[in-house]
Motif scaffolding. Structure first.
Motif, PDB file in Angstrom:
ATOM      1  N   LYS A 181       0.850  -1.177   0.000  1.00  0.00           N
ATOM      2  CA  LYS A 181       0.000   0.000   0.000  1.00  0.00           C
ATOM      3  C   LYS A 181       0.893   1.236   0.000  1.00  0.00           C
ATOM      4  N   ALA A 182       0.259   2.406   0.099  1.00  0.00           N
ATOM      5  CA  ALA A 182       0.995   3.667  -0.006  1.00  0.00           C
ATOM      6  C   ALA A 182       2.130   3.758   1.011  1.00  0.00           C
ATOM      7  N   ILE A 183       1.893   3.305   2.243  1.00  0.00           N
ATOM      8  CA  ILE A 183       2.891   3.479   3.297  1.00  0.00           C
ATOM      9  C   ILE A 183       4.182   2.746   2.962  1.00  0.00           C
ATOM     10  N   TYR A 184       4.083   1.594   2.264  1.00  0.00           N
ATOM     11  CA  TYR A 184       5.302   0.874   1.895  1.00  0.00           C
ATOM     12  C   TYR A 184       6.138   1.697   0.918  1.00  0.00           C
ATOM     13  N   TYR A 185       5.493   2.192  -0.123  1.00  0.00           N
ATOM     14  CA  TYR A 185       6.217   2.988  -1.114  1.00  0.00           C
ATOM     15  C   TYR A 185       6.824   4.231  -0.478  1.00  0.00           C
ATOM     16  N   ILE A 186       6.086   4.836   0.440  1.00  0.00           N
ATOM     17  CA  ILE A 186       6.566   6.044   1.105  1.00  0.00           C
ATOM     18  C   ILE A 186       7.787   5.742   1.962  1.00  0.00           C
ATOM     19  N   LEU A 187       7.736   4.641   2.697  1.00  0.00           N
ATOM     20  CA  LEU A 187       8.874   4.254   3.526  1.00  0.00           C
ATOM     21  C   LEU A 187      10.108   3.978   2.672  1.00  0.00           C
ATOM     22  N   CYS A 188       9.920   3.214   1.583  1.00  0.00           N
ATOM     23  CA  CYS A 188      11.049   2.902   0.704  1.00  0.00           C
ATOM     24  C   CYS A 188      11.635   4.169   0.092  1.00  0.00           C
ATOM     25  N   ALA A 189      10.761   5.030  -0.416  1.00  0.00           N
ATOM     26  CA  ALA A 189      11.237   6.267  -1.041  1.00  0.00           C
ATOM     27  C   ALA A 189      11.950   7.148  -0.021  1.00  0.00           C
ATOM     28  N   GLY A 190      11.372   7.256   1.180  1.00  0.00           N
ATOM     29  CA  GLY A 190      11.986   8.100   2.199  1.00  0.00           C
ATOM     30  C   GLY A 190      13.356   7.607   2.626  1.00  0.00           C
ATOM     31  N   ILE A 191      13.478   6.285   2.812  1.00  0.00           N
ATOM     32  CA  ILE A 191      14.770   5.715   3.217  1.00  0.00           C
ATOM     33  C   ILE A 191      15.817   5.926   2.123  1.00  0.00           C
ATOM     34  N   ILE A 192      15.424   5.634   0.883  1.00  0.00           N
ATOM     35  CA  ILE A 192      16.376   5.775  -0.227  1.00  0.00           C
ATOM     36  C   ILE A 192      16.780   7.230  -0.421  1.00  0.00           C
ATOM     37  N   TYR A 193      15.816   8.150  -0.351  1.00  0.00           N
ATOM     38  CA  TYR A 193      16.139   9.562  -0.537  1.00  0.00           C
ATOM     39  C   TYR A 193      16.972  10.122   0.611  1.00  0.00           C
ATOM     40  N   GLY A 194      16.901   9.480   1.776  1.00  0.00           N
ATOM     41  CA  GLY A 194      17.791   9.877   2.860  1.00  0.00           C
ATOM     42  C   GLY A 194      19.245   9.657   2.480  1.00  0.00           C
ATOM     43  N   PHE A 195      19.505   8.561   1.763  1.00  0.00           N
ATOM     44  CA  PHE A 195      20.860   8.296   1.276  1.00  0.00           C
ATOM     45  C   PHE A 195      21.229   9.245   0.130  1.00  0.00           C
ATOM     46  N   VAL A 196      20.233   9.602  -0.696  1.00  0.00           N
ATOM     47  CA  VAL A 196      20.493  10.552  -1.782  1.00  0.00           C
ATOM     48  C   VAL A 196      20.998  11.866  -1.205  1.00  0.00           C
ATOM     49  N   ALA A 197      20.325  12.362  -0.177  1.00  0.00           N
ATOM     50  CA  ALA A 197      20.741  13.624   0.448  1.00  0.00           C
ATOM     51  C   ALA A 197      22.141  13.507   1.046  1.00  0.00           C
ATOM     52  N   THR A 198      22.403  12.374   1.680  1.00  0.00           N
ATOM     53  CA  THR A 198      23.715  12.166   2.291  1.00  0.00           C
ATOM     54  C   THR A 198      24.820  12.129   1.241  1.00  0.00           C
ATOM     55  N   LEU A 199      24.596  11.372   0.162  1.00  0.00           N
ATOM     56  CA  LEU A 199      25.608  11.275  -0.893  1.00  0.00           C
ATOM     57  C   LEU A 199      25.821  12.628  -1.571  1.00  0.00           C
ATOM     58  N   ALA A 200      24.739  13.390  -1.738  1.00  0.00           N
ATOM     59  CA  ALA A 200      24.878  14.721  -2.327  1.00  0.00           C
ATOM     60  C   ALA A 200      25.773  15.589  -1.456  1.00  0.00           C
ATOM     61  N   LYS A 201      25.559  15.523  -0.151  1.00  0.00           N
ATOM     62  CA  LYS A 201      26.390  16.289   0.783  1.00  0.00           C
ATOM     63  C   LYS A 201      27.837  15.829   0.707  1.00  0.00           C
ATOM     64  N   VAL A 202      28.047  14.523   0.635  1.00  0.00           N
ATOM     65  CA  VAL A 202      29.405  13.973   0.547  1.00  0.00           C
ATOM     66  C   VAL A 202      30.110  14.451  -0.717  1.00  0.00           C
ATOM     67  N   ILE A 203      29.402  14.384  -1.849  1.00  0.00           N
ATOM     68  CA  ILE A 203      29.999  14.788  -3.122  1.00  0.00           C
ATOM     69  C   ILE A 203      30.371  16.264  -3.103  1.00  0.00           C
TER      70      ILE A 203
END
Length: 303
Positions: A181-203
């Protein structure tokens, strides 16, 4: 003048954060409008399909590109990302990321007006919990966050964790997607985008220090892969839930993950006292609780 300077330094350890914070807030505005337009495009495409529970197909993704509303929303989200990355150039990760919660309030108001769906009392309480939890988190982060050079070992640790997360997300989606359901997709997207923000900061950090080598290239690759997969989960979330719920998840789960990495791996809150660390946990718990309550009680979700 010296007293004023000392007071400013005590309130905000790095004055550059005063530039990053308004940039992040403007990005939150673009995020809220972009989410609304993208949701509209996905809803129109999904309305023509009877297979909404198994994830967006390639044909549906192609149809999205031809939807003006979805394209406009994507442009706005792109601007939000640019502003966020710029903000990360001035302020620590754990200050910039949680400010996206402002987008939740804007999106909630927009969606209520556009869809003419009146939020019930529990949904309003959930939104307040999300914003209050993230707001408390920002207040603590702004007081104790510090920048530190990112070592190769820390970066390798982040990449390994990201690899595990991507594999887990891919396997779970491939085997159990019809049950989600929606909550699964939201959790997956949120977790993955947390790494996106971190990698962007690292770069950004490594480029600023003239340290662009093979490890930085791996970060760029990881950033692109995570962004693409996270975007796919976001579009599926739009197809199964209202935009304010999606934004709630992204503006709470995303920063919680990014902040967790910033604290545990990068040591950005190493100067925080014990009471502040407890405050981080309480604030995060309140915000995450708000997301699950919104997913449970939002009137725009079909039970």
């Amino acid at each position: 003048m010296a007293d004023i300077a000392d007071l400013t330094a005590s309130l905000v350890p790095d004055p550059r954060a005063l530039i990053g914070i308004p940039l992040a807030l403007i990005g939150a505005v673009f995020l809220s409008f972009g989410a609304q337009y993208q949701h509209r495009g996905v809803a129109k495409v999904e309305a023509r399909s009877n297979d909404a529970n198994s994830g967006l197909s390639g044909a549906q993704l192609g149809a999205l590109i031809r939807r003006p509303s979805w394209v406009l929303g994507t442009v706005m989200l792109g601007l939000a990302i640019v502003l966020q990355l710029t903000a990360l150039n001035f302020a620590p990760l754990i200050v910039v990321q949680p400010l996206g919660a402002v987008a939740l309030v804007i999106t909630t108001i927009l969606n209520a007006r556009i869809s003419k769906v009146r939020l019930n009392r529990k949904s309003v309480q959930a939104v307040i919990a999300c914003v209050a939890g993230v707001g408390l988190f920002v207040a603590l982060a702004a007081s104790f966050a510090v920048e530190k050079p990112i070592t190769d070992s820390e970066l390798i640790t982040i990449l390994w964790i990201l690899l595990v997360v991507l594999i887990a997300a891919g396997v779970s989606f491939g085997t159990l997607r019809k049950r989600f359901k929606a909550i699964y997709y939201i959790l997956c997207a949120g977790i993955i985008y947390g790494f996106v923000a971190t990698l962007a900061k690292v770069i950004i950090n490594r480029i600023q220090n003239g340290n662009f080598e093979w490890l930085t290239v791996l970060c760029v690759i990881g950033l692109l892969v995570a962004t693409a997969l996270g975007a796919y989960f976001v579009q599926n979330a739009y197809s199964s839930g209202p935009p304010d719920l999606v934004v709630a998840g992204l503006t709470v789960i995303d920063p919680m993950v990014a902040v967790g990495i910033g604290i545990i791996v990068l040591g950005e809150a190493s100067q925080a006292p014990l009471w502040a660390a407890i405050g981080f946990v309480i604030a995060g718990a309140i915000a995450v609780w708000g997301v699950f309550q919104l997913a449970r009680h939002h009137p725009g979700i079909t039970k």
